[in-house]
Design a protein around this motif. Structure first.
Motif, mmCIF file in Angstrom:
data_model
loop_
_atom_site.group_PDB
_atom_site.id
_atom_site.type_symbol
_atom_site.label_atom_id
_atom_site.label_comp_id
_atom_site.label_asym_id
_atom_site.label_seq_id
_atom_site.Cartn_x
_atom_site.Cartn_y
_atom_site.Cartn_z
ATOM 1 N N TYR A 142 0.821 -1.203 0.005
ATOM 2 C CA TYR A 142 0.007 0.066 -0.077
ATOM 3 C C TYR A 142 0.872 1.254 -0.114
ATOM 4 N N TYR A 173 -6.399 -5.367 -7.077
ATOM 5 C CA TYR A 173 -6.714 -4.768 -5.817
ATOM 6 C C TYR A 173 -7.370 -5.910 -4.752
ATOM 7 N N HIS A 178 -8.244 -1.624 2.702
ATOM 8 C CA HIS A 178 -7.965 -0.340 3.286
ATOM 9 C C HIS A 178 -8.488 -0.641 4.613
ATOM 10 N N THR A 229 -4.841 1.145 0.358
ATOM 11 C CA THR A 229 -5.498 0.120 -0.126
ATOM 12 C C THR A 229 -4.229 -0.694 -0.877
ATOM 13 N N VAL A 230 -4.520 -2.215 -0.609
ATOM 14 C CA VAL A 230 -3.379 -3.037 -1.116
ATOM 15 C C VAL A 230 -3.540 -3.348 -2.549
ATOM 16 N N HIS A 231 -2.277 -3.114 -3.239
ATOM 17 C CA HIS A 231 -2.399 -3.586 -4.872
ATOM 18 C C HIS A 231 -1.304 -4.166 -5.200
#
Length: 270
Positions: A142, A173, A178, A229-231
């Protein structure tokens, strides 16, 4: 063909893989609805936010500018490619104009409701077909871990520079990640050095019982996402290269990470 990232095969069951949901037309001009969606989902998938002709025009400019490196004829000189990328394209007026085009700049001014600031460090990703294995695709992360010196309200825009179907290795994503990232940040349990979380996307999805969200992106699409947000990126298993850029806007009055105010280089340590 299996969907992979860094060589790891993603679980394509309905429990572990889904699709990014575009913002409905009815919400595109409703700022409150967009903020509610961003807080809930961690991203805004804006289909057709940019003129595809402008996007394709920049792709053609990039293609022509780096051509002298031999990148297109199978005899690439990597040193020459880096020279052209970091001395011509990245600091060039064409790239600056693209990243601050009215469709981007004015949208952020409207969405943030304030004077905006575009970070000078802007990244271009050129992912060649067949590049796979750990370390070849952007690992799960993130953005805040790389932007600690400024506001945590910075927003990223990921822009495919041309069509980018799933097989070409676009961004994916981790659904609603998040929420747990923000909770752990506030608890002080995720204050890590600037590094990725993992290359093992399937394992991370299992750990959080979540889905990776993917999309067949088209020229003109933009994804705006939260710094929490992890992507990650998928592997490019297509027969064409994936070109994309990610840029970051914030309110000008919020703290700004001074380290991001130089043009991007792949050896700048950030």
């Amino acid at each position: 063909m299996a969907i992979t990232s860094n060589g790891y095969v993603l679980d394509e069951s309905a429990r572990r893989l889904g699709e990014l949901v575009p913002v409905p037309d009815a919400e595109r001009h409703d700022r409150d609805a967009l903020w509610e969606r961003l807080r809930r989902d961690g991203y805004l998938f804006l289909r057709g936010a940019l003129d595809p002709g402008v996007v394709d025009g920049f792709r053609r400019y990039y293609h022509a500018t780096v051509a002298p490196s031999g990148v297109w004829n199978g005899a690439e000189d990597r040193a020459e490619y880096r020279r052209l990328l970091f001395r011509e394209v990245v600091p060039g007026p064409e790239y600056a104009a693209f990243c601050a085009q009215p469709a981007v700049r004015d949208w952020y001014a409207w969405f943030l409701g304030a004077e905006t600031f575009l970070h000078k460090r802007k990244l271009i990703r050129h992912v060649r077909p067949g590049e796979s294995g750990v370390g070849t695709a952007t690992q799960a992360h993130y953005d805040l871990v790389y932007l600690r010196e400024g506001t945590d309200r910075v927003l990223s825009s990921w822009i495919p520079l041309g069509d980018c179907p799933v097989r070409r290795g676009g961004l994916t994503y981790l659904e609603r990640s998040h929420h747990w990232v923000l909770a752990r940040e506030r608890a002080g349990t995720l204050r890590l050095p600037a590094r990725s979380i993992t290359a093992d996307l399937p394992g991370l999805a299992d750990e959080h019982d979540a889905r990776w969200l993917v999309a067949d992106y088209r020229a003109g699409d933009v994804v705006v996402h939260s710094a929490f947000t992890v992507h990650a990126a998928l592997d490019n298993v297509d027969d064409d290269y994936r070109l994309s850029t990610d840029i970051r806007y914030q309110r000008a009055g919020d703290p700004i990470d001074w380290r991001w105010q130089q043009h991007w280089r792949d050896d700048d340590g950030l």
